[in-house]
Design a protein around this motif. Structure first.
Motif, PDB file in Angstrom:
ATOM      1  N   GLU A  98      30.051 -41.133 113.905  1.00  0.00           N
ATOM      2  CA  GLU A  98      31.008 -41.793 114.625  1.00  0.00           C
ATOM      3  C   GLU A  98      32.113 -40.724 114.679  1.00  0.00           C
ATOM      4  N   THR A  99      32.450 -39.865 113.803  1.00  0.00           N
ATOM      5  CA  THR A  99      33.404 -38.942 113.579  1.00  0.00           C
ATOM      6  C   THR A  99      33.093 -37.607 114.737  1.00  0.00           C
ATOM      7  N   LEU A 100      31.793 -37.304 114.741  1.00  0.00           N
ATOM      8  CA  LEU A 100      31.241 -36.372 115.577  1.00  0.00           C
ATOM      9  C   LEU A 100      31.461 -36.636 117.107  1.00  0.00           C
ATOM     10  N   ALA A 101      31.138 -37.662 117.396  1.00  0.00           N
ATOM     11  CA  ALA A 101      31.233 -38.297 118.708  1.00  0.00           C
ATOM     12  C   ALA A 101      32.653 -38.313 118.990  1.00  0.00           C
ATOM     13  N   GLY A 102      33.556 -38.793 118.358  1.00  0.00           N
ATOM     14  CA  GLY A 102      35.091 -38.825 118.702  1.00  0.00           C
ATOM     15  C   GLY A 102      35.526 -37.381 118.823  1.00  0.00           C
ATOM     16  N   LEU A 103      35.108 -36.626 117.897  1.00  0.00           N
ATOM     17  CA  LEU A 103      35.606 -35.122 117.947  1.00  0.00           C
ATOM     18  C   LEU A 103      35.085 -34.322 119.271  1.00  0.00           C
ATOM     19  N   LYS A 104      33.968 -34.604 119.778  1.00  0.00           N
ATOM     20  CA  LYS A 104      33.405 -33.905 120.954  1.00  0.00           C
ATOM     21  C   LYS A 104      34.454 -34.092 122.122  1.00  0.00           C
ATOM     22  N   LYS A 105      35.197 -35.144 122.155  1.00  0.00           N
ATOM     23  CA  LYS A 105      35.989 -35.166 123.094  1.00  0.00           C
ATOM     24  C   LYS A 105      37.246 -34.282 122.935  1.00  0.00           C
ATOM     25  N   HIS A 106      37.311 -33.577 121.974  1.00  0.00           N
ATOM     26  CA  HIS A 106      38.280 -32.444 121.623  1.00  0.00           C
ATOM     27  C   HIS A 106      37.405 -30.892 121.645  1.00  0.00           C
ATOM     28  N   LYS A 107      36.251 -31.072 122.249  1.00  0.00           N
ATOM     29  CA  LYS A 107      35.333 -29.859 122.460  1.00  0.00           C
ATOM     30  C   LYS A 107      34.941 -29.395 121.128  1.00  0.00           C
ATOM     31  N   ALA A 108      34.662 -30.220 120.205  1.00  0.00           N
ATOM     32  CA  ALA A 108      34.251 -29.862 118.926  1.00  0.00           C
ATOM     33  C   ALA A 108      32.835 -29.277 119.044  1.00  0.00           C
ATOM     34  N   GLU A 109      32.326 -28.564 118.490  1.00  0.00           N
ATOM     35  CA  GLU A 109      30.781 -27.866 118.430  1.00  0.00           C
ATOM     36  C   GLU A 109      30.147 -27.954 117.230  1.00  0.00           C
ATOM     37  N   LEU A 110      29.092 -28.561 116.873  1.00  0.00           N
ATOM     38  CA  LEU A 110      28.387 -28.304 115.783  1.00  0.00           C
ATOM     39  C   LEU A 110      28.050 -26.884 115.620  1.00  0.00           C
ATOM     40  N   VAL A 111      28.096 -26.333 114.255  1.00  0.00           N
ATOM     41  CA  VAL A 111      27.856 -25.127 113.905  1.00  0.00           C
ATOM     42  C   VAL A 111      26.578 -24.874 113.477  1.00  0.00           C
ATOM     43  N   TYR A 137      22.523 -33.831 101.668  1.00  0.00           N
ATOM     44  CA  TYR A 137      22.241 -33.094 100.464  1.00  0.00           C
ATOM     45  C   TYR A 137      21.855 -33.888  99.126  1.00  0.00           C
ATOM     46  N   GLN A 138      20.514 -34.094  99.039  1.00  0.00           N
ATOM     47  CA  GLN A 138      20.107 -34.579  97.802  1.00  0.00           C
ATOM     48  C   GLN A 138      20.488 -36.201  97.772  1.00  0.00           C
ATOM     49  N   ASP A 139      20.253 -36.851  99.028  1.00  0.00           N
ATOM     50  CA  ASP A 139      20.606 -38.105  99.394  1.00  0.00           C
ATOM     51  C   ASP A 139      22.240 -38.776  98.779  1.00  0.00           C
ATOM     52  N   LEU A 140      23.013 -37.539  98.619  1.00  0.00           N
ATOM     53  CA  LEU A 140      24.292 -37.898  97.999  1.00  0.00           C
ATOM     54  C   LEU A 140      25.227 -37.824  99.263  1.00  0.00           C
ATOM     55  N   TYR A 141      25.113 -36.698 100.224  1.00  0.00           N
ATOM     56  CA  TYR A 141      26.061 -36.599 101.249  1.00  0.00           C
ATOM     57  C   TYR A 141      25.244 -36.128 102.359  1.00  0.00           C
ATOM     58  N   ARG A 142      25.879 -36.395 103.642  1.00  0.00           N
ATOM     59  CA  ARG A 142      25.427 -35.762 104.941  1.00  0.00           C
ATOM     60  C   ARG A 142      26.664 -34.757 105.246  1.00  0.00           C
ATOM     61  N   LEU A 143      26.300 -33.615 105.558  1.00  0.00           N
ATOM     62  CA  LEU A 143      27.194 -32.521 105.701  1.00  0.00           C
ATOM     63  C   LEU A 143      27.123 -31.713 106.678  1.00  0.00           C
ATOM     64  N   CYS A 144      28.119 -31.269 107.718  1.00  0.00           N
ATOM     65  CA  CYS A 144      28.054 -30.185 108.788  1.00  0.00           C
ATOM     66  C   CYS A 144      29.276 -29.541 108.695  1.00  0.00           C
ATOM     67  N   TYR A 145      29.248 -28.398 109.536  1.00  0.00           N
ATOM     68  CA  TYR A 145      30.372 -27.514 109.956  1.00  0.00           C
ATOM     69  C   TYR A 145      30.435 -27.735 111.429  1.00  0.00           C
ATOM     70  N   ILE A 146      31.712 -27.851 111.816  1.00  0.00           N
ATOM     71  CA  ILE A 146      32.096 -27.797 113.045  1.00  0.00           C
ATOM     72  C   ILE A 146      32.941 -26.827 113.436  1.00  0.00           C
ATOM     73  N   ARG A 147      32.900 -26.395 114.837  1.00  0.00           N
ATOM     74  CA  ARG A 147      34.067 -25.665 115.280  1.00  0.00           C
ATOM     75  C   ARG A 147      35.030 -26.412 116.309  1.00  0.00           C
ATOM     76  N   GLY A 148      36.285 -26.634 115.832  1.00  0.00           N
ATOM     77  CA  GLY A 148      37.194 -27.539 116.656  1.00  0.00           C
ATOM     78  C   GLY A 148      38.120 -26.842 117.699  1.00  0.00           C
ATOM     79  N   PRO A 149      39.392 -27.163 118.083  1.00  0.00           N
ATOM     80  CA  PRO A 149      40.052 -26.123 119.128  1.00  0.00           C
ATOM     81  C   PRO A 149      39.890 -24.839 118.529  1.00  0.00           C
ATOM     82  N   GLU A 150      40.034 -23.996 119.376  1.00  0.00           N
ATOM     83  CA  GLU A 150      40.455 -22.561 119.127  1.00  0.00           C
ATOM     84  C   GLU A 150      39.334 -21.947 117.928  1.00  0.00           C
TER      85      GLU A 150
END
Length: 154
Positions: free
Chosen positions: A105-118, A124-137
């Motif tokens: 849901e967070t990624l979908a909302g941030l795409k409106k602000h041109k965020a891109e998945l890196v 990660y070991q069924d403890l976390y889902r992780l990613c890096y994104i590039r936001g504005p600028e």
């Protein structure tokens, strides 16, 4: 055991070209604009070592009220370096990591602000889902969704 000299981490600072775009991006992420001001004069330059300066700042606060992000736009002196497209293994400041409740849901909302998945969203070991994104600028942001109530130190 020695007493800690640090009482808390007050904020992390990011310099941008468009304060309005950065504020909108971080508001979409869930931070709240705590205040906005122009800081100028020789006194401020004595702190930063930049001399007489004029900088617009916006202070963003996380929903829990414990963490702040200071976003700055320097009007003078002019910006002299640009590290926004530096890869994840570059020296110096790199990214800020935010815990989120629903990563998709967070990624979908941030795409409106041109965020891109890196790279990819990873589990990660069924403890976390992780990613890096590039936001504005090109600002590099880490996002982490905790999958279990068991907390791990990454």
């Amino acid at each position: 055991m020695a007493k800690s000299k640090v009482t808390r981490m007050d904020n992390v600072g990011i310099v941008v070209e468009s304060l309005d775009n950065a504020i909108a991006f971080f508001e979409e992420l869930g931070l709240t604009l705590e205040g906005r001001a122009t800081i100028e004069g020789e006194w401020a330059g004595r702190v930063t070592g930049l001399g007489n300066q004029n900088v617009e700042i916006a202070m963003m606060v996380t929903p829990d009220g414990h963490s702040r992000l200071e976003i700055s736009k320097f009007n003078s002196p002019a910006v002299i370096a640009d590290h926004r497209t530096a890869p994840v293994n570059a020296l110096g400041y790199l990214r800020v990591m935010f815990a989120v409740e629903d990563l998709d849901e967070t990624l979908a909302g941030l795409k409106k602000h041109k965020a891109e998945l890196v790279g990819d969203v990873v589990n990660y070991q069924d403890l976390y889902r992780l990613c890096y994104i590039r936001g504005p600028e090109g600002i590099l942001i880490g996002l982490a969704e905790q999958l279990t109530s068991k907390r791990s130190t990454l």
